[in-house]
Enzyme design. Structure first.
Site, PDB file in Angstrom:
ATOM      1  N   VAL A  96      -5.486   0.232   3.152  1.00  0.00           N
ATOM      2  CA  VAL A  96      -5.639  -1.224   3.027  1.00  0.00           C
ATOM      3  C   VAL A  96      -6.858  -1.532   2.149  1.00  0.00           C
ATOM      4  O   VAL A  96      -6.772  -2.329   1.206  1.00  0.00           O
ATOM      5  CB  VAL A  96      -5.776  -1.882   4.422  1.00  0.00           C
ATOM      6  CG1 VAL A  96      -6.228  -3.336   4.296  1.00  0.00           C
ATOM      7  CG2 VAL A  96      -4.446  -1.788   5.173  1.00  0.00           C
ATOM      8  N   GLU A 146       0.824  -1.222   0.000  1.00  0.00           N
ATOM      9  CA  GLU A 146       0.000   0.000   0.000  1.00  0.00           C
ATOM     10  C   GLU A 146       0.859   1.273   0.000  1.00  0.00           C
ATOM     11  O   GLU A 146       2.049   1.237   0.329  1.00  0.00           O
ATOM     12  CB  GLU A 146      -0.941   0.020   1.210  1.00  0.00           C
ATOM     13  CG  GLU A 146      -0.231   0.030   2.542  1.00  0.00           C
ATOM     14  CD  GLU A 146      -1.090   0.577   3.688  1.00  0.00           C
ATOM     15  OE1 GLU A 146      -1.645   1.684   3.537  1.00  0.00           O
ATOM     16  OE2 GLU A 146      -1.175  -0.097   4.723  1.00  0.00           O
ATOM     17  N   SER A 175     -13.252   1.123  10.580  1.00  0.00           N
ATOM     18  CA  SER A 175     -12.499   1.295   9.333  1.00  0.00           C
ATOM     19  C   SER A 175     -13.138   0.537   8.174  1.00  0.00           C
ATOM     20  O   SER A 175     -13.595  -0.606   8.333  1.00  0.00           O
ATOM     21  CB  SER A 175     -11.067   0.803   9.516  1.00  0.00           C
ATOM     22  OG  SER A 175     -10.390   0.842   8.277  1.00  0.00           O
ATOM     23  N   ALA A 176     -13.122   1.164   7.012  1.00  0.00           N
ATOM     24  CA  ALA A 176     -13.599   0.500   5.791  1.00  0.00           C
ATOM     25  C   ALA A 176     -12.694  -0.680   5.405  1.00  0.00           C
ATOM     26  O   ALA A 176     -13.061  -1.484   4.550  1.00  0.00           O
ATOM     27  CB  ALA A 176     -13.684   1.504   4.647  1.00  0.00           C
ATOM     28  N   ASP A 177     -11.531  -0.783   6.062  1.00  0.00           N
ATOM     29  CA  ASP A 177     -10.680  -1.959   5.816  1.00  0.00           C
ATOM     30  C   ASP A 177     -11.432  -3.244   6.174  1.00  0.00           C
ATOM     31  O   ASP A 177     -11.257  -4.282   5.536  1.00  0.00           O
ATOM     32  CB  ASP A 177      -9.405  -1.911   6.681  1.00  0.00           C
ATOM     33  CG  ASP A 177      -8.458  -0.784   6.283  1.00  0.00           C
ATOM     34  OD1 ASP A 177      -8.696  -0.136   5.242  1.00  0.00           O
ATOM     35  OD2 ASP A 177      -7.473  -0.568   7.022  1.00  0.00           O
ATOM     36  N   LYS A 201      -3.043  -1.878  15.824  1.00  0.00           N
ATOM     37  CA  LYS A 201      -2.544  -1.066  16.936  1.00  0.00           C
ATOM     38  C   LYS A 201      -3.623  -0.966  17.998  1.00  0.00           C
ATOM     39  O   LYS A 201      -4.807  -0.939  17.678  1.00  0.00           O
ATOM     40  CB  LYS A 201      -2.240   0.354  16.434  1.00  0.00           C
ATOM     41  CG  LYS A 201      -0.972   0.459  15.644  1.00  0.00           C
ATOM     42  CD  LYS A 201      -0.507   1.910  15.608  1.00  0.00           C
ATOM     43  CE  LYS A 201       0.834   2.037  14.921  1.00  0.00           C
ATOM     44  NZ  LYS A 201       0.725   2.150  13.469  1.00  0.00           N
ATOM     45  N   ASP A 223     -17.141   4.735  14.498  1.00  0.00           N
ATOM     46  CA  ASP A 223     -15.911   4.751  13.694  1.00  0.00           C
ATOM     47  C   ASP A 223     -15.361   3.334  13.531  1.00  0.00           C
ATOM     48  O   ASP A 223     -14.715   2.792  14.426  1.00  0.00           O
ATOM     49  CB  ASP A 223     -14.875   5.674  14.345  1.00  0.00           C
ATOM     50  CG  ASP A 223     -13.687   5.940  13.418  1.00  0.00           C
ATOM     51  OD1 ASP A 223     -13.597   5.290  12.360  1.00  0.00           O
ATOM     52  OD2 ASP A 223     -12.863   6.810  13.756  1.00  0.00           O
TER      53      ASP A 223
HETATM   54  N1  PSU Z   1      -2.717   1.271  10.903  1.00  0.00           N
HETATM   55  C1  PSU Z   1      -1.386   1.362  11.067  1.00  0.00           C
HETATM   56  N2  PSU Z   1      -0.653   2.043  10.127  1.00  0.00           N
HETATM   57  C2  PSU Z   1      -1.237   2.607   9.018  1.00  0.00           C
HETATM   58  C3  PSU Z   1      -2.658   2.477   8.863  1.00  0.00           C
HETATM   59  C4  PSU Z   1      -3.349   1.801   9.816  1.00  0.00           C
HETATM   60  O1  PSU Z   1      -0.856   0.845  12.041  1.00  0.00           O
HETATM   61  O2  PSU Z   1      -0.535   3.220   8.199  1.00  0.00           O
HETATM   62  C5  PSU Z   1      -3.306   3.065   7.648  1.00  0.00           C
HETATM   63  C6  PSU Z   1      -3.608   1.961   6.609  1.00  0.00           C
HETATM   64  O3  PSU Z   1      -3.465   2.501   5.313  1.00  0.00           O
HETATM   65  C7  PSU Z   1      -5.066   1.642   6.885  1.00  0.00           C
HETATM   66  C8  PSU Z   1      -5.608   3.000   7.244  1.00  0.00           C
HETATM   67  O4  PSU Z   1      -5.749   1.074   5.801  1.00  0.00           O
HETATM   68  O5  PSU Z   1      -4.578   3.608   8.021  1.00  0.00           O
HETATM   69  C9  PSU Z   1      -6.897   2.915   8.011  1.00  0.00           C
HETATM   70  O6  PSU Z   1      -7.470   4.171   8.132  1.00  0.00           O
HETATM   71  P1  PSU Z   1      -8.965   4.323   8.694  1.00  0.00           P
HETATM   72  O7  PSU Z   1      -8.871   3.938  10.150  1.00  0.00           O
HETATM   73  O8  PSU Z   1      -9.294   5.762   8.500  1.00  0.00           O
HETATM   74  O9  PSU Z   1      -9.837   3.405   7.913  1.00  0.00           O
HETATM   75 MN    MN Z   2     -12.450   5.832  10.620  1.00  0.00          MN
END
Ligand code: PSU
Ligand code: MN
Length: 305
Positions: free
Chosen positions: A106, A25, A140-142, A159, A138
């Site tokens: 991701v 990524e 994540s869309a992951d 994390k 909240d």
């Molecule tokens: N978690 C990490 N390092 C990162 C990310 C997540 O420890 O760099 C990044 C990844 O690209 C992940 C994104 O897909 O943050 C998730 O963001 P969000 O929570 O806004 O979906």
């Molecule tokens: Mn989010």
């Protein structure tokens, strides 16, 4: 479909020859690590993948084109340009139709990998269910991407800025297998343990490849999480990092940080508060994931033949 994709010569050749390919990524480069370590790590990770029998394909969006494989110069661009936005599934069509640049998360990297026919994707940590998600919603869309897109994601867990227990519950609901690679416990990125188990432990890349192939052969759509703990030599003490995470979360709250800014804000704060050690751990775990991911991709290619 190919009108959107722009393969690098190395990845195009690998596709033609049926060689194993590993997706990487670009959000981790543009928004996850400081310069110049981000670009150095990106290049080293690609080398590790090559040494372990696969071809790396770092993915990012440039001028609306989904680049599958980046040159060193393009890696440098993603590592230094401050205007590059963080692109997840929601943002994808806007960035492409407006012919803008975007660093893929991701979720967005999984979408791109699937379009490009790449089955394995290596990263550091995935997004998940945030603490207090019962109030903020909240998530994540992951996670919803893992539920629907057929790509195996090798990571070092999540994390603990996130609610790990809820993240695992969410993955269970959506039928995403969580495999511990040589571990019984789900790792928490900086630490090898989290207090939560994995669904299944596997100790060989071939076994992981067999599980992945079986899932898709059964018609069970969606991804898998292959959780590979940070190397012992670079793991941080859990109570130290928890203290720092608490502080980062409090600051995010007091600054009213919302939406897609939450994760980059927390990552930035942790970096600031831990200085060198967390970055070293981050680099070490991504490299370790690259080694394991390349081996899984190679085993998957053999499995298909
Ligand atoms: N978690 C990490 N390092 C990162 C990310 C997540 O420890 O760099 C990044 C990844 O690209 C992940 C994104 O897909 O943050 C998730 O963001 P969000 O929570 O806004 O979906
Ligand atoms: Mn989010």
């Amino acid at each position: 479909m190919n009108q959107w994709l722009d393969f690098s010569p190395e990845v195009r050749e690998a596709k033609e020859k049926g060689l194993p390919i590993v997706a990487l990524e670009s959000t981790i480069i543009s928004h996850g690590m400081p310069y110049p370590q981000n670009v150095e790590t990106a290049k080293e990770v690609e080398e590790i993948i090559r040494k372990n029998g696969a071809v790396p394909a770092t993915i990012g969006i440039m001028d609306g084109k989904i680049k599958i494989g980046l040159t060193d110069q393009e890696l440098e661009f993603f590592g230094t340009n401050k205007e590059i936005s963080k692109v997840s599934r929601r943002d994808f069509p806007y960035i492409v139709s407006k012919k803008k640049h975007g660093a893929t998360t991701v979720a967005a990297t999984m979408i791109s990998a699937k379009l490009a026919g790449i089955e394995v994707f290596v990263t550091g940590g995935i997004g998940g269910v945030h603490r207090e998600a019962e109030q903020t919603m909240d998530i994540s869309a992951d996670l919803t991407e893992l539920a629907q897109t057929d790509v195996a994601v090798v990571c070092a867990g999540v994390k603990s800025i996130l609610d790990i227990e809820k993240t695992l519950e969410y993955l269970e609901t959506w039928g995403v297998p969580v495999v511990g690679y040589k571990t019984d416990e789900f790792p928490a990125f900086y630490s090898r343990t989290s207090g939560f188990g994995v669904d299944y432990r596997l100790d060989e890349a071939e076994q992981v490849a067999e599980l992945i192939r079986t899932k898709w052969d059964l018609g069970l759509k969606g991804g898998l999480v292959i959780a590979n703990p940070v190397p012992e030599s670079h793991a941080l003490k859990e109570d130290e990092i928890e203290h720092i995470i608490q502080k980062a979360l409090e600051e995010a709250k007091s600054h009213l940080i919302k939406g897609k800014s939450v994760t980059p804000f927390l990552l930035g704060k942790i970096k600031e508060l831990t200085q060198g050690t967390s970055l070293e751990a981050n680099i070490a775990l991504v490299k370790h994931n690259a080694e394991v991911g390349a081996q899984i991709a190679a085993a998957l290619t053999n499995n298909r033949k």
